[in-house]
Motif scaffolding. Structure first.
Motif, short mmCIF file in Angstrom:
data_model
loop_
_atom_site.label_atom_id
_atom_site.label_comp_id
_atom_site.label_asym_id
_atom_site.label_seq_id
_atom_site.Cartn_x
_atom_site.Cartn_y
_atom_site.Cartn_z
N ARG A 145 0.85 -1.19 0.00
CA ARG A 145 0.00 0.00 0.00
C ARG A 145 0.88 1.24 0.00
O ARG A 145 1.91 1.27 0.68
N LEU A 146 0.48 2.25 -0.76
CA LEU A 146 1.21 3.52 -0.76
C LEU A 146 0.21 4.65 -0.59
O LEU A 146 -0.93 4.56 -1.04
N ASP A 147 0.65 5.73 0.05
CA ASP A 147 -0.23 6.90 0.15
C ASP A 147 -0.31 7.62 -1.19
O ASP A 147 -1.35 8.13 -1.57
N SER A 148 0.83 7.69 -1.90
CA SER A 148 0.84 8.36 -3.20
C SER A 148 1.95 7.74 -4.05
O SER A 148 2.75 6.96 -3.54
N VAL A 149 2.00 8.11 -5.33
CA VAL A 149 3.01 7.52 -6.19
C VAL A 149 4.43 7.85 -5.73
O VAL A 149 5.37 7.13 -6.05
N ASP A 150 4.57 8.90 -4.94
CA ASP A 150 5.91 9.23 -4.45
C ASP A 150 6.50 8.09 -3.62
O ASP A 150 7.72 7.96 -3.51
N GLY A 151 5.63 7.28 -3.05
CA GLY A 151 6.09 6.13 -2.28
C GLY A 151 6.85 5.11 -3.11
O GLY A 151 7.50 4.21 -2.57
N LEU A 152 6.77 5.23 -4.45
CA LEU A 152 7.50 4.30 -5.32
C LEU A 152 8.99 4.59 -5.34
O LEU A 152 9.79 3.75 -5.77
N LEU A 153 9.36 5.78 -4.89
CA LEU A 153 10.75 6.24 -5.02
C LEU A 153 11.80 5.18 -4.66
O LEU A 153 12.73 4.96 -5.43
N PRO A 154 11.64 4.48 -3.52
CA PRO A 154 12.70 3.51 -3.18
C PRO A 154 12.84 2.38 -4.20
O PRO A 154 13.85 1.70 -4.23
N PHE A 155 11.81 2.16 -5.01
CA PHE A 155 11.83 1.04 -5.95
C PHE A 155 12.28 1.45 -7.35
O PHE A 155 12.36 0.62 -8.25
N VAL A 156 12.48 2.74 -7.55
CA VAL A 156 12.86 3.20 -8.88
C VAL A 156 14.37 3.09 -9.04
O VAL A 156 15.12 3.79 -8.38
N ASP A 157 14.79 2.16 -9.88
CA ASP A 157 16.21 2.09 -10.21
C ASP A 157 16.31 1.76 -11.69
O ASP A 157 15.30 1.69 -12.38
N ASN A 158 17.51 1.54 -12.22
CA ASN A 158 17.63 1.40 -13.67
C ASN A 158 17.16 0.05 -14.20
O ASN A 158 17.24 -0.21 -15.38
N LYS A 159 16.65 -0.79 -13.30
CA LYS A 159 16.03 -2.04 -13.76
C LYS A 159 14.54 -1.82 -14.07
O LYS A 159 13.92 -2.65 -14.74
N LEU A 160 13.96 -0.78 -13.52
CA LEU A 160 12.51 -0.59 -13.64
C LEU A 160 12.17 -0.07 -15.03
O LEU A 160 12.60 1.01 -15.42
N GLN A 161 11.40 -0.85 -15.80
CA GLN A 161 11.08 -0.46 -17.16
C GLN A 161 9.70 0.18 -17.27
O GLN A 161 9.56 1.35 -17.54
N THR A 162 8.65 -0.62 -17.05
CA THR A 162 7.29 -0.14 -17.30
C THR A 162 6.53 0.06 -16.00
O THR A 162 6.53 -0.82 -15.15
N VAL A 163 5.91 1.22 -15.88
CA VAL A 163 4.91 1.40 -14.83
C VAL A 163 3.57 1.45 -15.56
O VAL A 163 3.31 2.38 -16.32
N SER A 164 2.75 0.42 -15.39
CA SER A 164 1.41 0.53 -15.93
C SER A 164 0.51 1.00 -14.80
O SER A 164 0.83 0.83 -13.63
N TYR A 165 -0.59 1.64 -15.17
CA TYR A 165 -1.39 2.27 -14.12
C TYR A 165 -2.87 2.09 -14.38
O TYR A 165 -3.30 1.85 -15.51
N PHE A 166 -3.64 2.21 -13.31
CA PHE A 166 -5.09 2.19 -13.41
C PHE A 166 -5.66 3.22 -12.45
O PHE A 166 -5.35 3.20 -11.26
N GLY A 167 -6.48 4.13 -12.98
CA GLY A 167 -7.19 5.09 -12.14
C GLY A 167 -6.33 6.24 -11.63
O GLY A 167 -6.74 6.94 -10.71
N LEU A 168 -5.17 6.46 -12.21
CA LEU A 168 -4.34 7.58 -11.77
C LEU A 168 -4.77 8.86 -12.50
O LEU A 168 -5.01 8.84 -13.70
N ASP A 169 -4.86 9.96 -11.77
CA ASP A 169 -5.21 11.23 -12.42
C ASP A 169 -3.93 11.90 -12.94
O ASP A 169 -2.82 11.39 -12.75
N ASP A 170 -4.11 13.03 -13.61
CA ASP A 170 -2.96 13.69 -14.24
C ASP A 170 -1.90 14.09 -13.23
O ASP A 170 -0.70 14.02 -13.53
N THR A 171 -2.34 14.50 -12.05
CA THR A 171 -1.36 14.89 -11.02
C THR A 171 -0.47 13.71 -10.68
O THR A 171 0.76 13.83 -10.59
N ALA A 172 -1.10 12.53 -10.51
CA ALA A 172 -0.33 11.33 -10.17
C ALA A 172 0.59 10.95 -11.32
O ALA A 172 1.75 10.56 -11.10
#
Lengths: 414, 356
Positions: A341-368
């Motif tokens: 669970r994350l409060d916002s997409v910013d919570g993904l930060l620890p998982f973003v490294d140069n292995k991460l290719q695709t983030v697919s999304y559902f229900g995210l608004d433009d801000t997210a």
């Protein structure tokens, strides 16, 4: 050095006799040449006319992608490359494609882009590649190349196979202008040993991981029809290649407060389980063992601390850690998703490294989505696409614009 | 109570009796491992939602995958009490299972095995013909599953006679003189299933031999046999036809639950002894399959105390064929193993036979 030629026709041949290596002929095709557009448009029609295409969604997607209208659209999107006063676009020359052994049509797209840019191409595929859709593809291609009107393309498309042979791989590597290397880290490492010429350009597709980001409230508010559609899109992205495609999500991050999350994860798992049971055709007994083994390993490695679901769909909760997070774990596949669970997409930060290719999304608004784009600055995230499009090919892939990667710019001052 | 269960005549408990006797012992084992093995407790809580439920039936017990013993050191005793570590031989390159035994568990294992084997062999040690070569022990370092199996069963026989020479050639002279020595008396034959097939049934002999007094116990899995298109009924019929051999007992067991073996009953199915049980799990959600419906085989045994191996999920596919109604009068569930989960890691009970 003998290799087995599969296209333009099936026969054994000496490597050196392939027109690919003939440097005396001119490159007759300009990027986006009308003749190339006609060739691919005919190829598309031939693929779509075959009744078996209904059972082969990845072939249908390929056929749609190489239609003239789509290719012209792509040219339009790249107007910065065409009709410029100070440079013109030229093919790179000879392009060697090293294709992955698993059943994947992705390498055909990079071939198509390369031909489109006017390059001559040599593809090395694995002899193990005998899937019906691949055979169908090659047969159709050969049929087309046998026609007089497309004879020109016989110099541009060579598909060969040979058992692992360092001498052959080295010989080709030394005589091409670019190498397109699919097949992940180990293939790239192997080909780094086959020294290319100094100016040879390597375009490499390394091992990557991908994730899915879902807004819990957006899921919770879906009606029955919306849920059915959600399950179909989820299945296509995650189960088509048993989560083993680079772009298939291995983790699912759920955005929302605790209450929304509880509802979302419980209802999503039960929805997916029902929907997937009816479509999934991998042997479930082997998947059950694979996932139970992984769950035990992940528990004892302190990676996860809870799970939902059954053997069709398993959500395993990533343990919350105080210290810096480990990188995104690789799933064992077969419908085993790490979740958090994350409060916002910013919570993904620890998982973003140069292995991460695709983030697919559902229900995210433009801000997210804007926040996701911000996160992608730097090393990680090469694609951000809606749920259901994780496997769609785009000429912008792994951070490359393949149109540019497979061409040169000729500076011209009048 | 545990000793009572082991010492009663095997295959004697009906479903209700077994539930009454076996269930409390296994719940006790479960509590013991929860308290003594942090890994077991973590797996129970994370994978089986243990914190929100208490097991009330055998089917409620959590089950560890057999592979867990390859990837992790799982034990419920302090290092100082480890008496012996068993390791599986698996296919070359595979990780091996490591099973930590204390004296108590090791004793329970040998008692249990002896109760099962003497149930069909009788209490007296019989002359023993082994369908293998002494050379199988040559490599002391990677003591093979075949070697371990032969040694384990040797305690039930005497005058151990290996019918293959050091070059793994069938030695007719050895067979002939053994039969001469014990003319007309019952004797015991042990071998791995494919060895019995290749080197006894297919042996070229100068004359016909009568093995009708023999009791054959064999094990090792059917994979090689299936490759040769030989199933259990062909195996049985062939040996009977050639040698008059008709007391044949296949058994199913694994290093992770040594002592707890499932012996073939007169109907050709594998039979649960009083102290062990089998549950077939639906691969889709691990729910319990009804009798007659195939699924993954879960084996339950009261023996493991020093390591959390009392309830294990195998990668074998099996089906329960009946309960309490075997034609030889044995009580308890009986089942057959029909194959292995595809793609799942390959694990032979016996090592690859190195011929010559």
């Amino acid at each position: 050095m003998n290799v087995q030629l599969l296209t333009p026709e099936r026969r054994d041949t000496d490597l050196n006799e392939l027109p690919f290596f003939d440097t005396t002929t001119v490159y007759g095709l300009a990027p986006f040449d009308e003749r190339t557009l006609a060739f691919f448009d005919t190829f598309s029609k031939k693929l779509l006319a075959d009744r078996s295409v209904n059972r082969l969604p990845e072939i249908a997607a390929l056929a749609f992608w190489i239609r003239r209208a789509n290719l012209l659209q792509i040219q339009k999107e790249n107007s910065h490359l065409f009709g410029q006063a100070h440079f013109s676009l030229s093919p790179l020359g000879r392009v060697f494609h090293v294709c992955p052994a698993n059943v994947d049509t992705m390498f055909i797209y990079s071939l198509a882009v390369s031909v489109l840019m006017g390059n001559k191409n040599l593809l090395r595929i694995s002899a193990r590649m005998e899937a019906p859709q691949i055979t169908f593809l090659f047969d159709t291609l050969n049929e087309l190349l046998g026609l007089a009107e497309f004879a020109l393309f016989r110099d541009y498309i060579h598909i060969i196979t040979y058992p692992h042979n360092d001498a052959i791989s080295t010989a080709i590597s030394g005589r091409c202008n670019a190498r397109v290397i699919w097949g992940g880290d180990s293939t790239i490492a192997a080909f780094r040993d086959f020294k290319p010429a100094p100016r040879t350009r390597d375009i490499v597709f390394a091992d990557r991981v991908s994730l899915l980001c879902i807004d819990c409230n957006a899921f919770n508010e879906l009606d029955a029809k919306g849920r059915e559609n959600f399950a179909r899109l989820f299945f296509n992205d995650a189960y088509t290649f048993d989560q083993k495609g680079c772009s298939s999500p291995q983790s699912v991050f759920l955005l929302g407060d605790e209450a929304a999350y509880e509802t979302c994860v419980t209802e999503m798992v039960s929805l997916l389980s029902g929907a997937i049971a009816g479509r999934y055709d991998t042997d479930i007994a082997s998947i059950a063992s694979l996932k139970l083994n992984r769950m035990v390993d992940d528990t004892l490695d302190r990676t996860i601390d809870h799970k939902w679901g059954d053997n069709y769909v398993t959500f395993a909760a990533l343990r919350t850690q105080d210290a810096t997070e480990a990188a995104l774990p690789h799933s064992c596949g077969g419908g085993y998703f790490y979740t958090r669970r994350l409060d916002s997409v910013d919570g993904l930060l620890p998982f973003v490294d140069n292995k991460l290719q695709t983030v697919s999304y559902f229900g995210l608004d433009d801000t997210a989505l804007d926040a996701l784009v911000s996160l992608s600055r730097g090393e990680g995230i090469d694609r951000i696409v809606p749920l259901g499009h994780a496997l769609d090919f785009n000429y912008i892939w792994d951070g490359y614009n393949l149109l540019e990667a497979l061409s040169r710019k000729i500076y011209l001052e009048r | 109570m545990l000793n009572d269960l082991l010492n009663t005549i095997q295959y004697s408990l009906t479903r209700d009796e077994k539930n009454r006797e076996l269930l409390p012992l296994l719940l006790e084992r479960h509590q013991w491992h929860l308290g003594s093995c942090a890994a077991y407790r973590d797996i129970y809580n994370t994978v089986f939602e243990g914190s929100i439920r208490q097991p009330a039936t055998l089917a409620d017990l959590p089950f560890l995958p057999v592979s867990a013993f390859k990837n992790h050191e799982l034990k419920s005793i302090p290092d100082s009490e480890v008496f012996k570590v068993l390791t599986s031989s698996g296919t070359t390159g595979d990780a091996v299972s490591r099973i930590f035994l204390n004296k108590e568990t090791a004793q329970l294992q040998s008692l249990a095995l002896s109760k099962i084997i003497t149930h069909v062999l009788g209490k007296a040690r019989l002359p023993m013909l082994i369908i293998d070569s002494k050379a199988v022990f040559a490599n002391k370092q990677s003591y093979s599953a075949r070697g371990a199996g032969i040694l384990g069963l040797s305690v039930f026989g005497k005058d151990h006679t290996y019918v293959l020479d050091d070059n793994f050639e069938f030695d007719e002279q050895v067979l002939a003189s053994f039969l001469e020595r014990y003319d007309g008396q019952p004797f015991f034959i042990f071998g791995f299933t494919f060895m019995v097939w290749l080197y006894l049934f297919n042996a070229k002999t100068g004359k016909r031999y009568d093995l009708s007094k023999a009791i054959l116990i064999h094990s090792g899995g059917w994979k090689k046999m299936t490759d040769m298109a030989v199933d259990n009924s062909v195996f049985r019929a062939s040996l009977k036809d050639r040698f008059g051999l008709d007391q044949i007992y296949n058994f199913y067991g694994m290093i992770e639950q040594i002592g707890s073996v499932f012996l073939e009953n007169s109907d050709g199915y594998l039979h649960c002894p009083n102290f062990a049980d089998v549950i077939i799990r639906n691969p889709a959600d691990f729910s319990v399959q009804p009798h007659g419906v195939p699924g993954l085989v879960q084996v339950i045994s009261v023996l493991p105390q020093s390591y959390p191996g009392h309830s294990l999920l195998t990668e074998d596919i099996g089906v329960i064929m009946g309960e309490d109604d075997a034609s030889n009068g044995w009580k308890g569930k009986y089942f057959k193993v029909t194959g292995r989960a595809k793609k799942a890691e390959l694990r032979g009970c016996s090592d690859t036979f190195k011929s010559r």
